[in-house]
Design a protein around this motif. Structure first.
Motif, PDB file in Angstrom:
ATOM      1  N   THR A   1       1.385   4.238  -3.284  1.00 15.06           N
ATOM      2  CA  THR A   1       1.120   5.679  -3.194  1.00 15.06           C
ATOM      3  C   THR A   1       2.412   6.329  -3.403  1.00 15.06           C
ATOM      4  OG1 THR A   1      -0.237   5.047  -1.582  1.00 15.06           O
ATOM      5  CG2 THR A   1       0.323   7.595  -1.648  1.00 15.06           C
TER       6      THR A   1
ATOM      7  N   ARG B   1       5.003  12.267  -2.501  1.00 17.35           N
ATOM      8  CA  ARG B   1       4.656  13.879  -3.422  1.00 17.35           C
ATOM      9  C   ARG B   1       5.995  14.653  -2.982  1.00 17.35           C
ATOM     10  NH1 ARG B   1      -0.018  17.715  -3.791  1.00 17.35           N
ATOM     11  NH2 ARG B   1       1.234  19.375  -4.359  1.00 17.35           N
TER      12      ARG B   1
ATOM     13  N   GLU C   1       0.861  -1.235  -0.258  1.00 12.83           N
ATOM     14  CA  GLU C   1       0.141   0.064  -0.068  1.00 12.83           C
ATOM     15  C   GLU C   1       1.066   1.391   0.078  1.00 12.83           C
ATOM     16  OE1 GLU C   1      -2.862   1.901   3.032  1.00 12.83           O
ATOM     17  OE2 GLU C   1      -3.373   0.055   2.666  1.00 12.83           O
ATOM     18  N   THR C   2       2.027   1.243   0.909  1.00  9.68           N
ATOM     19  CA  THR C   2       2.839   2.226   0.937  1.00  9.68           C
ATOM     20  C   THR C   2       3.421   2.545  -0.343  1.00  9.68           C
ATOM     21  OG1 THR C   2       3.067   2.042   3.203  1.00  9.68           O
ATOM     22  CG2 THR C   2       4.542   3.435   2.235  1.00  9.68           C
TER      23      THR C   2
END
Length: 130
Positions: free
Chosen positions: A93, A96, A89-90
């Motif tokens: 993503t 940013r 999951e990490t």
């Protein structure tokens, strides 16, 4: 229903089982016979019922130990699967990253300084040639 002869503690027993289960019965009987052999080596000859009871209890103890270990391993596996899901999951993503924007006045000032530096360099070169 097939009937199989098994040997436990030097004694033979005729046991019925489901068709196709003969191999499992022989394997289980071998395990029980191994425990019975340990008992007869340690205690000598004993009544059949007592020998079977003790051998069964020894196998049950081993089975309980294996079940405890399986539960521990299962708990660790569940924990690792949760960690893996979290990592996936990490990783899915993207991080940013913000890049600051240089104000136009700073860019203009730097361009003007560069032009002056080039002019000075050209002037120095001309004087060096003369």
């Amino acid at each position: 229903m097939p009937e199989v002869t098994i040997t436990i503690g030097g004694r033979q027993f005729d046991v019925a089982c489901q068709a196709g289960e003969e191999h499992y019965l022989h394997t289980a009987a071998k395990m029980l016979d191994d425990e019975a052999q340990v008992l007869s080596d340690q205690a000598g000859r004993m009544p059949e019922a007592r020998m079977l009871l003790m051998a069964g209890l020894m196998l049950a103890d081993k089975t309980a130990s294996v079940e405890d270990r399986v539960a521990e391993v299962q708990a660790k596996l569940t924990e690792r699967e949760a960690e893996l899901a979290n990592l996936r999951e990490t990783a899915a993503t993207p991080e940013r990253v913000e890049v600051p924007v240089v104000p136009q006045t700073v860019t203009d000032t730097l361009a003007e300084l560069a032009a002056r530096a080039e002019a000075l360099a050209a002037s120095v070169e001309e004087k060096a040639k003369a």
